[in-house]
Design a protein around this motif. Sequence first.
Motif, PDB file in Angstrom:
ATOM      1  N   LYS A 269       0.849  -1.195   0.000  1.00 32.10           N
ATOM      2  CA  LYS A 269       0.000   0.000   0.000  1.00 32.10           C
ATOM      3  C   LYS A 269       0.880   1.239   0.000  1.00 32.10           C
ATOM      4  N   SER A 270       0.432   2.274  -0.696  1.00 35.62           N
ATOM      5  CA  SER A 270       1.176   3.531  -0.771  1.00 35.62           C
ATOM      6  C   SER A 270       0.342   4.666  -0.197  1.00 35.62           C
ATOM      7  N   CYS A 271       1.015   5.611   0.443  1.00 38.39           N
ATOM      8  CA  CYS A 271       0.340   6.749   1.076  1.00 38.39           C
ATOM      9  C   CYS A 271      -0.076   7.787   0.037  1.00 38.39           C
ATOM     10  N   LEU A 272      -1.281   8.315   0.213  1.00 32.93           N
ATOM     11  CA  LEU A 272      -1.820   9.330  -0.702  1.00 32.93           C
ATOM     12  C   LEU A 272      -1.623  10.751  -0.187  1.00 32.93           C
ATOM     13  N   GLY A 273      -1.041  10.913   0.996  1.00 29.15           N
ATOM     14  CA  GLY A 273      -0.825  12.261   1.540  1.00 29.15           C
ATOM     15  C   GLY A 273      -2.044  12.761   2.293  1.00 29.15           C
ATOM     16  N   VAL A 274      -2.318  14.053   2.151  1.00 23.00           N
ATOM     17  CA  VAL A 274      -3.401  14.687   2.904  1.00 23.00           C
ATOM     18  C   VAL A 274      -3.936  15.867   2.095  1.00 23.00           C
ATOM     19  N   LEU A 275      -5.219  16.180   2.252  1.00 25.97           N
ATOM     20  CA  LEU A 275      -5.810  17.363   1.618  1.00 25.97           C
ATOM     21  C   LEU A 275      -5.661  18.546   2.569  1.00 25.97           C
ATOM     22  N   ILE A 276      -5.115  19.644   2.067  1.00 23.56           N
ATOM     23  CA  ILE A 276      -4.934  20.842   2.884  1.00 23.56           C
ATOM     24  C   ILE A 276      -5.557  22.048   2.185  1.00 23.56           C
ATOM     25  N   CYS A 277      -5.667  23.138   2.889  1.00 25.74           N
ATOM     26  CA  CYS A 277      -6.209  24.384   2.333  1.00 25.74           C
ATOM     27  C   CYS A 277      -5.074  25.180   1.692  1.00 25.74           C
ATOM     28  N   THR A 278      -5.297  25.689   0.489  1.00 19.05           N
ATOM     29  CA  THR A 278      -4.266  26.471  -0.209  1.00 19.05           C
ATOM     30  C   THR A 278      -3.935  27.758   0.549  1.00 19.05           C
ATOM     31  N   ALA A 279      -4.901  28.289   1.329  1.00 17.58           N
ATOM     32  CA  ALA A 279      -4.678  29.522   2.092  1.00 17.58           C
ATOM     33  C   ALA A 279      -4.022  29.228   3.449  1.00 17.58           C
ATOM     34  N   ARG A 280      -3.842  27.951   3.776  1.00 15.07           N
ATOM     35  CA  ARG A 280      -3.263  27.534   5.058  1.00 15.07           C
ATOM     36  C   ARG A 280      -3.989  28.207   6.226  1.00 15.07           C
ATOM     37  N   CYS A 281      -5.323  28.245   6.109  1.00 14.13           N
ATOM     38  CA  CYS A 281      -6.156  28.900   7.128  1.00 14.13           C
ATOM     39  C   CYS A 281      -6.077  28.154   8.450  1.00 14.13           C
TER      40      CYS A 281
ATOM     41  N   ALA B  72     -12.300  10.286  -7.696  1.00 13.22           N
ATOM     42  CA  ALA B  72     -12.876  10.988  -6.537  1.00 13.22           C
ATOM     43  C   ALA B  72     -11.874  11.973  -5.954  1.00 13.22           C
ATOM     44  N   ARG B  73     -10.592  11.619  -5.942  1.00 14.79           N
ATOM     45  CA  ARG B  73      -9.562  12.515  -5.397  1.00 14.79           C
ATOM     46  C   ARG B  73      -9.421  13.755  -6.278  1.00 14.79           C
ATOM     47  N   ARG B  74      -9.524  13.584  -7.589  1.00 17.17           N
ATOM     48  CA  ARG B  74      -9.477  14.754  -8.498  1.00 17.17           C
ATOM     49  C   ARG B  74     -10.655  15.685  -8.228  1.00 17.17           C
ATOM     50  N   LYS B  75     -11.822  15.106  -7.917  1.00 16.32           N
ATOM     51  CA  LYS B  75     -13.003  15.929  -7.619  1.00 16.32           C
ATOM     52  C   LYS B  75     -12.836  16.698  -6.311  1.00 16.32           C
ATOM     53  N   GLN B  76     -12.104  16.134  -5.363  1.00 15.72           N
ATOM     54  CA  GLN B  76     -11.875  16.815  -4.083  1.00 15.72           C
ATOM     55  C   GLN B  76     -11.023  18.068  -4.274  1.00 15.72           C
ATOM     56  N   GLN B  77     -10.061  17.991  -5.175  1.00 17.43           N
ATOM     57  CA  GLN B  77      -9.124  19.104  -5.362  1.00 17.43           C
ATOM     58  C   GLN B  77      -9.837  20.291  -5.998  1.00 17.43           C
ATOM     59  N   GLY B  78      -9.512  21.467  -5.496  1.00 13.71           N
ATOM     60  CA  GLY B  78     -10.095  22.688  -6.045  1.00 13.71           C
ATOM     61  C   GLY B  78     -11.404  23.077  -5.392  1.00 13.71           C
ATOM     62  N   ARG B  79     -11.972  22.208  -4.574  1.00 11.26           N
ATOM     63  CA  ARG B  79     -13.202  22.563  -3.871  1.00 11.26           C
ATOM     64  C   ARG B  79     -12.904  23.637  -2.829  1.00 11.26           C
ATOM     65  N   ALA B  80     -13.935  24.392  -2.470  1.00  9.79           N
ATOM     66  CA  ALA B  80     -13.772  25.434  -1.450  1.00  9.79           C
ATOM     67  C   ALA B  80     -13.388  24.806  -0.125  1.00  9.79           C
ATOM     68  N   CYS B  81     -12.562  25.481   0.623  1.00  7.96           N
ATOM     69  CA  CYS B  81     -12.142  25.012   1.943  1.00  7.96           C
ATOM     70  C   CYS B  81     -13.378  24.873   2.829  1.00  7.96           C
ATOM     71  N   PRO B  82     -13.521  23.766   3.556  1.00  2.53           N
ATOM     72  CA  PRO B  82     -14.712  23.575   4.399  1.00  2.53           C
ATOM     73  C   PRO B  82     -14.712  24.412   5.688  1.00  2.53           C
ATOM     74  N   ASN B  83     -13.601  25.105   5.987  1.00  3.36           N
ATOM     75  CA  ASN B  83     -13.560  25.983   7.154  1.00  3.36           C
ATOM     76  C   ASN B  83     -14.407  27.217   6.836  1.00  3.36           C
ATOM     77  N   ARG B  84     -15.491  27.408   7.567  1.00  4.23           N
ATOM     78  CA  ARG B  84     -16.406  28.513   7.223  1.00  4.23           C
ATOM     79  C   ARG B  84     -15.778  29.887   7.433  1.00  4.23           C
ATOM     80  N   HIS B  85     -14.650  29.970   8.145  1.00  5.03           N
ATOM     81  CA  HIS B  85     -13.964  31.242   8.349  1.00  5.03           C
ATOM     82  C   HIS B  85     -12.962  31.532   7.234  1.00  5.03           C
ATOM     83  N   CYS B  86     -12.750  30.572   6.357  1.00  7.89           N
ATOM     84  CA  CYS B  86     -11.808  30.738   5.244  1.00  7.89           C
ATOM     85  C   CYS B  86     -12.593  31.187   4.019  1.00  7.89           C
ATOM     86  N   LYS B  87     -12.172  32.284   3.430  1.00  4.97           N
ATOM     87  CA  LYS B  87     -12.932  32.834   2.301  1.00  4.97           C
ATOM     88  C   LYS B  87     -12.342  32.475   0.939  1.00  4.97           C
ATOM     89  N   ALA B  88     -11.029  32.319   0.837  1.00  5.19           N
ATOM     90  CA  ALA B  88     -10.417  32.153  -0.488  1.00  5.19           C
ATOM     91  C   ALA B  88      -9.746  30.795  -0.695  1.00  5.19           C
TER      92      ALA B  88
END
Length: 195
Positions: A64-76, A94-110
């Motif tokens: 098995k290989s590690c896929l890393g982690v999804l992070i916020c581009t703004a590092r909020c 599914a991983r491609r669909k995750q990328q580019g989505r808005a950050c789920p932190n409601r205090h993060c705007k960008a």
Amino acid sequence: MAGEWDINDAHIPFIQELAYEKFNEWADGHVRHVYHPTDDHARKHISGWAMRNTNNHNVSILKKSCLGVLICTARCKLPNGGQINLRPAICDKARRKQQGRACPNRHCKAGRLEVLPCRGHCGYPVTHYWRHTEKAIFFQAKGSHDHPKPESKTSGETRKLIGATGSGAKGTAARSKKLSVLLLRDAALGNKVAG
């Protein structure tokens, strides 16, 4: 465990007295573990890290290989000071669909979600190997994860369920609030484990 072995040995030597270990969900670094053959977590190849099956030419060894982690581009930052560390999907589509989505932190705007890949094994993803024998389940990890731990698998599954319910603006606001609560709880648990 007494004796030297490598997961790729043609035959792992039979050892009279195996010292079974407690299951380690967050194995990191170049480590080897020996689990009892009836250990459910070991039999299911459970990992806290986001791992996916990788091609391997040896049919007796699961790789098995590690896929890393999804992070916020703004590092909020979350209200508790933690950061977004979401579990990437195992499936490439599914991983491609995750990328580019808005950050789920409601205090993060960008911020947008992006995959921070694992490069902890000489520039490649960390690999985990599993081998079952009659007397034990052998585990070997190669490499050290160079990224934060992703959220737990159970909180990721809960988040998906929340995302599947509700519709319209009220549904979206309710999902955001529930997701924020989940993220805070998960970050608090992560801080307790790390501390």
